[in-house]
Motif scaffolding. Structure first.
Motif, PDB file in Angstrom:
ATOM      1  N   PRO A  91       0.839  -0.601  -0.159  1.00 44.67           N
ATOM      2  CA  PRO A  91      -0.203  -0.157  -0.311  1.00 44.67           C
ATOM      3  C   PRO A  91       0.833   1.214   0.168  1.00 44.67           C
ATOM      4  CG  PRO A  91       0.349  -1.064   2.493  1.00 44.67           C
ATOM      5  CD  PRO A  91       0.524  -1.801   1.340  1.00 44.67           C
ATOM      6  N   VAL A  92       0.300   2.254  -0.310  1.00 43.46           N
ATOM      7  CA  VAL A  92       0.781   3.945  -0.269  1.00 43.46           C
ATOM      8  C   VAL A  92       0.281   5.273   0.091  1.00 43.46           C
ATOM      9  CG1 VAL A  92       2.292   5.363  -2.061  1.00 43.46           C
ATOM     10  CG2 VAL A  92       2.779   2.718  -2.836  1.00 43.46           C
ATOM     11  N   LEU A  93       1.214   5.515   0.374  1.00 41.40           N
ATOM     12  CA  LEU A  93       0.228   6.726   0.807  1.00 41.40           C
ATOM     13  C   LEU A  93       1.065   8.151   0.533  1.00 41.40           C
ATOM     14  CD1 LEU A  93      -0.832   9.252   2.631  1.00 41.40           C
ATOM     15  CD2 LEU A  93       0.394   8.703   4.623  1.00 41.40           C
ATOM     16  N   TRP A 113       6.202   2.346   8.040  1.00 46.02           N
ATOM     17  CA  TRP A 113       6.358   1.584   6.928  1.00 46.02           C
ATOM     18  C   TRP A 113       7.648   2.355   5.707  1.00 46.02           C
ATOM     19  CZ3 TRP A 113       0.409   2.894   3.832  1.00 46.02           C
ATOM     20  CH2 TRP A 113       0.098   2.519   4.265  1.00 46.02           C
ATOM     21  N   ASN A 114       7.886   2.403   5.392  1.00 43.08           N
ATOM     22  CA  ASN A 114       9.262   3.286   4.589  1.00 43.08           C
ATOM     23  C   ASN A 114       8.664   3.681   3.911  1.00 43.08           C
ATOM     24  OD1 ASN A 114      10.571   0.263   4.219  1.00 43.08           O
ATOM     25  ND2 ASN A 114       8.325  -0.429   2.870  1.00 43.08           N
ATOM     26  N   TYR A 115       9.571   5.335   3.773  1.00 45.62           N
ATOM     27  CA  TYR A 115       9.497   6.154   3.866  1.00 45.62           C
ATOM     28  C   TYR A 115      10.396   6.961   2.290  1.00 45.62           C
ATOM     29  CZ  TYR A 115      10.179  11.447   4.091  1.00 45.62           C
ATOM     30  OH  TYR A 115      10.385  12.918   3.741  1.00 45.62           O
ATOM     31  N   LEU A 116       9.713   7.534   1.126  1.00 43.12           N
ATOM     32  CA  LEU A 116      10.286   8.254   0.167  1.00 43.12           C
ATOM     33  C   LEU A 116      10.112  10.152   0.501  1.00 43.12           C
ATOM     34  CD1 LEU A 116      11.605   8.412  -2.412  1.00 43.12           C
ATOM     35  CD2 LEU A 116       9.349   7.862  -3.151  1.00 43.12           C
ATOM     36  N   ASP A 117      11.465  10.185   0.160  1.00 38.26           N
ATOM     37  CA  ASP A 117      11.018  12.145   0.187  1.00 38.26           C
ATOM     38  C   ASP A 117      11.972  11.985  -1.208  1.00 38.26           C
ATOM     39  OD1 ASP A 117      11.664  14.889   0.075  1.00 38.26           O
ATOM     40  OD2 ASP A 117      12.742  14.636   1.936  1.00 38.26           O
ATOM     41  N   VAL A 130       1.743  11.546 -10.712  1.00 36.44           N
ATOM     42  CA  VAL A 130       3.006  10.582 -11.612  1.00 36.44           C
ATOM     43  C   VAL A 130       3.351   8.774 -11.533  1.00 36.44           C
ATOM     44  CG1 VAL A 130       4.588  10.676 -13.005  1.00 36.44           C
ATOM     45  CG2 VAL A 130       2.493  12.649 -12.551  1.00 36.44           C
ATOM     46  N   VAL A 131       3.590   9.583  -9.995  1.00 36.37           N
ATOM     47  CA  VAL A 131       4.919   8.176  -9.519  1.00 36.37           C
ATOM     48  C   VAL A 131       4.057   6.544  -9.231  1.00 36.37           C
ATOM     49  CG1 VAL A 131       6.842   7.523  -8.252  1.00 36.37           C
ATOM     50  CG2 VAL A 131       6.658   9.797  -9.334  1.00 36.37           C
ATOM     51  N   PHE A 132       3.134   7.327  -8.335  1.00 37.06           N
ATOM     52  CA  PHE A 132       2.731   6.785  -7.897  1.00 37.06           C
ATOM     53  C   PHE A 132       0.619   7.107  -8.106  1.00 37.06           C
ATOM     54  CE2 PHE A 132       5.925   6.097  -5.166  1.00 37.06           C
ATOM     55  CZ  PHE A 132       6.544   5.189  -4.858  1.00 37.06           C
ATOM     56  N   PRO A 133       0.103   6.076  -9.405  1.00 36.10           N
ATOM     57  CA  PRO A 133      -1.174   7.062  -9.255  1.00 36.10           C
ATOM     58  C   PRO A 133      -2.597   6.158  -9.222  1.00 36.10           C
ATOM     59  CG  PRO A 133      -0.656   6.276 -11.433  1.00 36.10           C
ATOM     60  CD  PRO A 133       0.748   6.064 -10.359  1.00 36.10           C
ATOM     61  N   ASP A 134      -1.738   4.787  -8.630  1.00 38.57           N
ATOM     62  CA  ASP A 134      -2.495   3.653  -8.308  1.00 38.57           C
ATOM     63  C   ASP A 134      -2.839   3.626  -6.346  1.00 38.57           C
ATOM     64  OD1 ASP A 134      -0.143   2.766  -8.510  1.00 38.57           O
ATOM     65  OD2 ASP A 134      -0.815   0.736  -7.894  1.00 38.57           O
ATOM     66  N   ALA A 135      -1.849   5.117  -6.492  1.00 40.95           N
ATOM     67  CA  ALA A 135      -1.292   4.473  -3.796  1.00 40.95           C
ATOM     68  C   ALA A 135      -3.224   4.708  -3.979  1.00 40.95           C
ATOM     69  CB  ALA A 135      -0.749   5.801  -3.395  1.00 40.95           C
ATOM     70  N   GLN A 136      -2.989   3.950  -2.403  1.00 40.97           N
ATOM     71  CA  GLN A 136      -4.117   3.736  -2.287  1.00 40.97           C
ATOM     72  C   GLN A 136      -4.867   5.336  -1.587  1.00 40.97           C
ATOM     73  OE1 GLN A 136      -1.880   1.878  -1.814  1.00 40.97           O
ATOM     74  NE2 GLN A 136      -2.547  -0.364  -2.196  1.00 40.97           N
ATOM     75  N   GLN A 187      12.444   5.886  -7.608  1.00 39.59           N
ATOM     76  CA  GLN A 187      11.564   6.602  -6.357  1.00 39.59           C
ATOM     77  C   GLN A 187      10.167   5.184  -6.536  1.00 39.59           C
ATOM     78  OE1 GLN A 187       9.771  10.547  -7.098  1.00 39.59           O
ATOM     79  NE2 GLN A 187      11.101  10.308  -9.122  1.00 39.59           N
ATOM     80  N   GLN A 188       9.473   4.572  -7.814  1.00 45.93           N
ATOM     81  CA  GLN A 188       8.993   3.023  -7.814  1.00 45.93           C
ATOM     82  C   GLN A 188      10.212   2.404  -6.754  1.00 45.93           C
ATOM     83  OE1 GLN A 188       8.532   3.641 -12.027  1.00 45.93           O
ATOM     84  NE2 GLN A 188       6.186   4.605 -11.244  1.00 45.93           N
TER      85      GLN A 188
END
Length: 218
Positions: free
Chosen positions: A4-6, A29-33, A133-139, A114-115
């Motif tokens: 899952p992605v926020l 969760w993991n973190y992406l800045d 753009v990067v996670f258009p399918d994020a929940q 990033q993905q």
């Protein structure tokens, strides 16, 4: 099943980094800045004196740089083994990152990087185009913003507390200029995803914003 992605998107100075990092910590969760990826590339380019208009040269550096994120109380970033955390917040770094972020080939080169951060148990990703753009399918998607004046005030306080000279009108001007550049760029402009929750933090403290974001997930 993919993790899952926020996504937490918004303009510079809206508090995305602090909120995203603390939410990731609370969720485990993991973190992406994503901003740090662009800022890290900007630092790599400035170190090598690469022309910020030379797209092929920038892409080459982007593809070969090695980045690592260590997410403790503060985010620690290493570039090719060197700790560059202290350089990420410099105005020169931010301005260079904003300039190269408009280049389509550069964005494409950094997209896969990033993905790759998406892994179980989940990912909190913050930036300008995470939900679009990067996670258009994020929940879960949030668009976090605040007035330009409030964002300039916060940045001014941060710099003064660090003992760095700052000029409030100049900071406000920089923020407004960066907002314009980010919103008007041809590739992946700053925009709110159609399925994102709008959150204005102008009159909210960090704890209130975090509670609001966590309530969306839980």
């Amino acid at each position: 099943m993919s993790a899952p992605v926020l996504t937490i998107d918004g303009p510079c100075g809206a508090g995305k980094g602090t909120v995203s990092r603390l939410v990731a910590k609370k969720l485990g969760w993991n973190y992406l800045d994503s901003g740090s990826i662009y800022r890290s590339l900007a630092i790599a380019l400035l170190k090598k004196s690469v022309d910020l208009a030379d797209e092929p040269a920038i892409v080459e550096v982007a593809q070969t740089m090695h980045l690592a994120f260590v997410c403790g109380d503060q985010l620690q970033v290493t570039l090719n083994g060197e700790d560059i955390t202290d350089q990420l917040g410099l105005e020169t770094t931010g301005n260079a990152a904003s300039i190269i972020a408009v280049l389509p080939a550069v964005r494409a080169a950094l997209l896969q990087k990033q993905q790759d951060f998406r892994s179980l148990p989940g990912l909190v990703a913050d930036g300008r185009d995470m939900g679009t753009v990067v996670f258009p399918d994020a929940q879960h998607k949030v668009f976090l913003t605040a007035s330009a004046e409030k964002r300039a005030e916060r940045r001014y306080k941060q710099l003064i507390e660090k003992g760095i000279d700052a000029n409030l009108p100049s900071l406000l001007n920089d923020i407004q200029e960066r907002d314009r550049r980010d919103s008007e760029r041809a590739t992946a402009p700053l925009a709110m995803a159609g399925d994102a929750v709008f959150l204005d933090s102008s009159e909210m403290d960090v704890d209130a914003v975090i509670a609001e974001v966590l309530s969306l997930i839980q």
